[in-house]
Design a protein around this motif. Structure first.
Motif, short mmCIF file in Angstrom:
data_model
loop_
_atom_site.label_atom_id
_atom_site.label_comp_id
_atom_site.label_asym_id
_atom_site.label_seq_id
_atom_site.Cartn_x
_atom_site.Cartn_y
_atom_site.Cartn_z
N HIS A 142 0.88 -0.94 0.39
CA HIS A 142 -0.02 0.00 -0.33
C HIS A 142 1.04 1.24 -0.16
N CYS A 147 -11.10 0.98 3.84
CA CYS A 147 -10.37 -0.22 3.20
C CYS A 147 -11.30 -0.83 2.17
N CYS A 198 -12.43 2.32 -0.62
CA CYS A 198 -11.80 2.08 -1.87
C CYS A 198 -11.63 0.92 -2.92
C1 HEC Z 1 -7.00 4.42 -0.53
C2 HEC Z 1 -6.92 2.93 -1.45
C3 HEC Z 1 -6.89 1.53 -0.69
C4 HEC Z 1 -6.78 1.80 0.52
C5 HEC Z 1 -7.47 3.01 1.47
C6 HEC Z 1 -6.58 0.49 1.06
N1 HEC Z 1 -6.30 0.06 0.03
FE1 HEC Z 1 -6.39 -2.43 -0.09
N2 HEC Z 1 -5.66 -2.04 -1.88
C7 HEC Z 1 -5.24 -1.04 -2.51
C8 HEC Z 1 -4.92 -0.98 -3.84
C9 HEC Z 1 -5.00 -0.48 -4.98
C10 HEC Z 1 -4.73 -2.31 -4.30
C11 HEC Z 1 -3.83 -3.22 -5.38
C12 HEC Z 1 -2.78 -2.92 -5.26
C13 HEC Z 1 -1.47 -4.04 -6.63
O1 HEC Z 1 -1.72 -4.99 -6.25
O2 HEC Z 1 -0.84 -3.15 -7.11
C14 HEC Z 1 -4.77 -3.00 -2.64
C15 HEC Z 1 -4.83 -4.47 -2.58
C16 HEC Z 1 -4.91 -4.78 -1.58
C17 HEC Z 1 -4.76 -6.15 -1.36
C18 HEC Z 1 -4.34 -6.95 -1.77
C19 HEC Z 1 -3.04 -7.47 -1.94
C20 HEC Z 1 -2.32 -8.69 -2.93
O3 HEC Z 1 -1.14 -9.25 -2.67
O4 HEC Z 1 -3.19 -9.23 -4.16
C21 HEC Z 1 -5.16 -6.80 0.35
C22 HEC Z 1 -5.04 -7.87 0.96
C23 HEC Z 1 -5.50 -4.99 1.06
N3 HEC Z 1 -5.67 -4.79 -0.11
C24 HEC Z 1 -6.45 -5.32 2.13
C25 HEC Z 1 -6.13 -3.73 2.66
C26 HEC Z 1 -6.72 -3.09 3.90
C27 HEC Z 1 -7.11 -4.95 5.01
C28 HEC Z 1 -6.85 -2.37 3.76
C29 HEC Z 1 -7.47 -1.30 5.27
C30 HEC Z 1 -6.60 -1.19 6.13
C31 HEC Z 1 -6.72 -1.75 2.04
N4 HEC Z 1 -6.59 -2.18 1.87
C32 HEC Z 1 -6.50 -0.31 2.67
C33 HEC Z 1 -6.08 0.23 -2.46
C34 HEC Z 1 -6.28 0.50 -0.80
#
Ligand code: HEC
Ligand code: HEC
Ligand code: HEC
Length: 117
Positions: free
Chosen positions: A51, A91, A94
Protein backbone atom coordinates in the motif's frame (compact mmCIF):
# COMPACT_ATOMS: atom_id res chain seq x y z
CA UNK A 1 -18.93 40.93 12.26
CA UNK A 2 -15.88 40.40 14.48
CA UNK A 3 -17.66 37.51 16.17
CA UNK A 4 -18.47 35.99 12.79
CA UNK A 5 -14.82 36.19 11.70
CA UNK A 6 -13.69 34.45 14.86
CA UNK A 7 -16.29 31.74 14.34
CA UNK A 8 -15.08 31.15 10.78
CA UNK A 9 -11.49 30.96 12.02
CA UNK A 10 -12.39 28.50 14.75
CA UNK A 11 -14.32 26.30 12.28
CA UNK A 12 -11.34 26.41 9.92
CA UNK A 13 -8.97 25.28 12.66
CA UNK A 14 -11.33 22.49 13.73
CA UNK A 15 -11.82 21.22 10.18
CA UNK A 16 -8.12 21.21 9.27
CA UNK A 17 -7.33 19.73 12.66
CA UNK A 18 -9.72 16.85 12.01
CA UNK A 19 -8.19 16.06 8.63
CA UNK A 20 -4.72 15.71 10.13
CA UNK A 21 -5.41 14.62 13.66
CA UNK A 22 -2.12 12.74 13.90
CA UNK A 23 1.39 13.83 13.04
CA UNK A 24 2.64 11.94 9.99
CA UNK A 25 6.25 10.78 9.85
CA UNK A 26 7.76 9.07 6.81
CA UNK A 27 11.14 7.85 8.12
CA UNK A 28 9.96 4.66 9.86
CA UNK A 29 7.92 2.62 7.41
CA UNK A 30 6.94 -0.02 9.98
CA UNK A 31 6.25 -3.67 9.22
CA UNK A 32 6.05 -4.96 5.66
CA UNK A 33 3.08 -7.15 6.48
CA UNK A 34 0.61 -6.63 9.36
CA UNK A 35 -2.13 -8.86 10.72
CA UNK A 36 -5.18 -6.86 11.85
CA UNK A 37 -7.76 -8.05 14.37
CA UNK A 38 -10.98 -9.04 12.56
CA UNK A 39 -13.17 -10.35 15.39
CA UNK A 40 -15.36 -13.37 14.71
CA UNK A 41 -14.64 -13.23 10.99
CA UNK A 42 -10.97 -13.97 11.60
CA UNK A 43 -7.75 -12.00 11.19
CA UNK A 44 -7.08 -9.71 8.23
CA UNK A 45 -3.64 -9.95 6.60
CA UNK A 46 -2.66 -6.47 5.46
CA UNK A 47 0.19 -5.89 2.99
CA UNK A 48 1.46 -2.59 4.45
CA UNK A 49 4.48 -2.10 2.17
CA UNK A 50 2.44 -2.77 -0.97
CA UNK A 51 0.00 0.00 0.00
CA UNK A 52 2.89 2.37 0.72
CA UNK A 53 4.10 1.70 -2.83
CA UNK A 54 0.75 2.15 -4.60
CA UNK A 55 -0.74 5.01 -2.55
CA UNK A 56 0.65 8.53 -2.79
CA UNK A 57 0.71 9.45 0.87
CA UNK A 58 1.00 7.89 4.34
CA UNK A 59 -1.77 10.26 5.46
CA UNK A 60 -4.35 8.41 3.31
CA UNK A 61 -4.49 5.99 6.26
CA UNK A 62 -2.56 7.58 9.09
CA UNK A 63 -4.73 10.68 9.34
CA UNK A 64 -7.27 8.22 10.78
CA UNK A 65 -5.00 6.34 13.21
CA UNK A 66 -1.44 6.82 14.45
CA UNK A 67 1.62 5.02 13.10
CA UNK A 68 1.74 2.54 15.96
CA UNK A 69 1.21 -1.20 16.18
CA UNK A 70 -2.25 -1.85 17.64
CA UNK A 71 -3.46 1.73 16.96
CA UNK A 72 -6.82 0.71 15.47
CA UNK A 73 -7.68 -1.61 18.35
CA UNK A 74 -6.72 1.06 20.86
CA UNK A 75 -9.02 3.62 19.20
CA UNK A 76 -11.86 1.10 18.99
CA UNK A 77 -11.44 0.32 22.70
CA UNK A 78 -11.59 4.00 23.65
CA UNK A 79 -14.63 4.58 21.41
CA UNK A 80 -12.80 6.95 19.03
CA UNK A 81 -13.34 4.54 16.15
CA UNK A 82 -16.40 2.35 15.70
CA UNK A 83 -16.00 -1.37 15.11
CA UNK A 84 -15.67 -2.02 11.35
CA UNK A 85 -15.27 1.72 10.69
CA UNK A 86 -11.83 1.39 9.10
CA UNK A 87 -13.00 -1.70 7.22
CA UNK A 88 -16.17 -0.12 5.78
CA UNK A 89 -15.26 3.52 5.40
CA UNK A 90 -11.69 2.97 4.37
CA UNK A 91 -10.36 -0.42 3.15
CA UNK A 92 -13.49 -1.68 1.37
CA UNK A 93 -14.55 1.79 0.22
CA UNK A 94 -11.27 2.38 -1.59
CA UNK A 95 -11.11 -1.12 -3.08
CA UNK A 96 -14.70 -0.83 -4.41
CA UNK A 97 -14.10 2.62 -5.86
CA UNK A 98 -11.01 1.43 -7.76
CA UNK A 99 -12.86 -1.69 -8.94
CA UNK A 100 -15.65 0.47 -10.36
CA UNK A 101 -13.04 2.57 -12.17
CA UNK A 102 -11.55 -0.62 -13.63
CA UNK A 103 -8.24 -0.15 -11.79
CA UNK A 104 -6.03 -2.64 -10.00
CA UNK A 105 -7.47 -3.07 -6.52
CA UNK A 106 -7.72 -5.19 -3.37
CA UNK A 107 -10.37 -7.62 -2.05
CA UNK A 108 -14.01 -6.57 -1.56
CA UNK A 109 -15.60 -9.72 -0.11
CA UNK A 110 -15.52 -10.86 3.54
CA UNK A 111 -13.65 -14.07 2.92
CA UNK A 112 -11.00 -12.56 0.71
CA UNK A 113 -9.97 -10.16 3.49
CA UNK A 114 -10.67 -12.22 6.61
CA UNK A 115 -8.94 -15.56 6.88
CA UNK A 116 -10.27 -18.24 9.21
CA UNK A 117 -7.52 -19.95 11.18
C1 HEC B 1 -6.93 4.43 -0.79
C2 HEC B 1 -7.03 3.08 -1.31
C3 HEC B 1 -6.79 1.87 -0.44
C4 HEC B 1 -7.02 1.71 0.91
C5 HEC B 1 -7.52 2.74 1.90
C6 HEC B 1 -6.72 0.32 1.22
N1 HEC B 1 -6.31 -0.34 0.09
FE1 HEC B 1 -5.88 -2.33 -0.05
N2 HEC B 1 -5.33 -2.09 -1.98
C7 HEC B 1 -5.39 -0.90 -2.69
C8 HEC B 1 -4.83 -1.10 -4.02
C9 HEC B 1 -4.68 -0.03 -5.10
C10 HEC B 1 -4.46 -2.46 -4.09
C11 HEC B 1 -3.84 -3.19 -5.29
C12 HEC B 1 -2.36 -3.06 -5.22
C13 HEC B 1 -1.67 -3.78 -6.34
O1 HEC B 1 -1.82 -5.03 -6.43
O2 HEC B 1 -1.00 -3.13 -7.13
C14 HEC B 1 -4.80 -3.05 -2.78
C15 HEC B 1 -4.59 -4.39 -2.48
C16 HEC B 1 -4.93 -4.98 -1.27
C17 HEC B 1 -4.79 -6.39 -0.97
C18 HEC B 1 -4.34 -7.48 -1.95
C19 HEC B 1 -2.85 -7.58 -2.01
C20 HEC B 1 -2.40 -8.63 -3.00
O3 HEC B 1 -1.34 -9.17 -2.77
O4 HEC B 1 -3.10 -8.88 -3.98
C21 HEC B 1 -5.21 -6.58 0.33
C22 HEC B 1 -5.26 -7.89 1.10
C23 HEC B 1 -5.62 -5.27 0.83
N3 HEC B 1 -5.44 -4.33 -0.18
C24 HEC B 1 -6.10 -5.05 2.10
C25 HEC B 1 -6.43 -3.78 2.60
C26 HEC B 1 -6.88 -3.52 3.96
C27 HEC B 1 -7.09 -4.57 5.03
C28 HEC B 1 -7.06 -2.18 4.06
C29 HEC B 1 -7.48 -1.35 5.25
C30 HEC B 1 -6.67 -1.47 6.45
C31 HEC B 1 -6.75 -1.59 2.77
N4 HEC B 1 -6.38 -2.58 1.91
C32 HEC B 1 -6.84 -0.23 2.47
C33 HEC B 1 -5.90 0.31 -2.24
C34 HEC B 1 -6.32 0.58 -0.94
C1 HEC C 1 -3.47 1.70 3.27
C2 HEC C 1 -3.24 2.17 4.63
C3 HEC C 1 -1.85 2.55 5.09
C4 HEC C 1 -0.93 3.38 4.46
C5 HEC C 1 -1.06 4.12 3.15
C6 HEC C 1 0.21 3.45 5.35
N1 HEC C 1 -0.02 2.70 6.47
FE1 HEC C 1 1.23 2.51 8.08
N2 HEC C 1 -0.12 1.27 8.98
C7 HEC C 1 -1.34 0.90 8.46
C8 HEC C 1 -2.00 0.00 9.37
C9 HEC C 1 -3.36 -0.66 9.16
C10 HEC C 1 -1.14 -0.16 10.48
C11 HEC C 1 -1.36 -1.01 11.72
C12 HEC C 1 -2.21 -0.29 12.72
C13 HEC C 1 -2.63 -1.21 13.84
O1 HEC C 1 -1.89 -2.15 14.19
O2 HEC C 1 -3.71 -1.00 14.38
C14 HEC C 1 0.04 0.68 10.20
C15 HEC C 1 1.13 0.80 11.07
C16 HEC C 1 2.24 1.59 10.84
C17 HEC C 1 3.36 1.76 11.76
C18 HEC C 1 3.48 1.13 13.14
C19 HEC C 1 4.43 0.00 13.20
C20 HEC C 1 3.90 -1.22 12.59
O3 HEC C 1 4.55 -1.71 11.66
O4 HEC C 1 2.83 -1.70 12.99
C21 HEC C 1 4.24 2.60 11.17
C22 HEC C 1 5.58 3.07 11.73
C23 HEC C 1 3.68 2.98 9.88
N3 HEC C 1 2.45 2.35 9.72
C24 HEC C 1 4.29 3.86 8.99
C25 HEC C 1 3.76 4.20 7.75
C26 HEC C 1 4.41 5.12 6.81
C27 HEC C 1 5.75 5.82 7.05
C28 HEC C 1 3.59 5.21 5.71
C29 HEC C 1 3.82 5.98 4.42
C30 HEC C 1 5.09 5.76 3.74
C31 HEC C 1 2.42 4.35 5.96
N4 HEC C 1 2.56 3.77 7.19
C32 HEC C 1 1.36 4.18 5.09
C33 HEC C 1 -1.89 1.33 7.27
C34 HEC C 1 -1.27 2.15 6.35
C1 HEC D 1 -10.93 -4.93 2.48
C2 HEC D 1 -10.89 -5.87 3.56
C3 HEC D 1 -12.11 -6.25 4.33
C4 HEC D 1 -13.32 -6.72 3.83
C5 HEC D 1 -13.75 -6.89 2.37
C6 HEC D 1 -14.12 -7.06 4.97
N1 HEC D 1 -13.43 -6.75 6.13
FE1 HEC D 1 -14.12 -6.97 8.06
N2 HEC D 1 -12.46 -6.03 8.77
C7 HEC D 1 -11.41 -5.59 8.01
C8 HEC D 1 -10.50 -4.85 8.87
C9 HEC D 1 -9.22 -4.17 8.42
C10 HEC D 1 -11.03 -4.88 10.18
C11 HEC D 1 -10.45 -4.24 11.45
C12 HEC D 1 -10.72 -2.73 11.46
C13 HEC D 1 -12.13 -2.33 11.75
O1 HEC D 1 -12.78 -2.87 12.69
O2 HEC D 1 -12.65 -1.43 11.06
C14 HEC D 1 -12.27 -5.65 10.10
C15 HEC D 1 -13.09 -5.93 11.18
C16 HEC D 1 -14.17 -6.78 11.12
C17 HEC D 1 -14.88 -7.30 12.30
C18 HEC D 1 -14.49 -7.06 13.75
C19 HEC D 1 -15.00 -5.78 14.32
C20 HEC D 1 -14.68 -5.75 15.82
O3 HEC D 1 -13.97 -4.86 16.26
O4 HEC D 1 -15.16 -6.64 16.55
C21 HEC D 1 -15.88 -8.10 11.82
C22 HEC D 1 -16.88 -8.90 12.65
C23 HEC D 1 -15.83 -8.06 10.36
N3 HEC D 1 -14.77 -7.26 9.99
C24 HEC D 1 -16.70 -8.71 9.50
C25 HEC D 1 -16.71 -8.58 8.11
C26 HEC D 1 -17.78 -9.08 7.23
C27 HEC D 1 -19.00 -9.83 7.70
C28 HEC D 1 -17.41 -8.75 5.95
C29 HEC D 1 -18.19 -8.96 4.64
C30 HEC D 1 -19.49 -8.33 4.59
C31 HEC D 1 -16.13 -8.06 6.02
N4 HEC D 1 -15.74 -7.98 7.34
C32 HEC D 1 -15.41 -7.60 4.92
C33 HEC D 1 -11.23 -5.79 6.65
C34 HEC D 1 -12.21 -6.25 5.77
Amino acid sequence: MQGFRILVLVLLIISTGAAYAYTIQTADKGAEQIELFGGKSGPVPFPHRLHQEVLPDCAVCHELFPQEAGAIEKLKASGDLKKKQIMNKHCTKCHKKLKKEGQKTGPTTCKSCHIKK
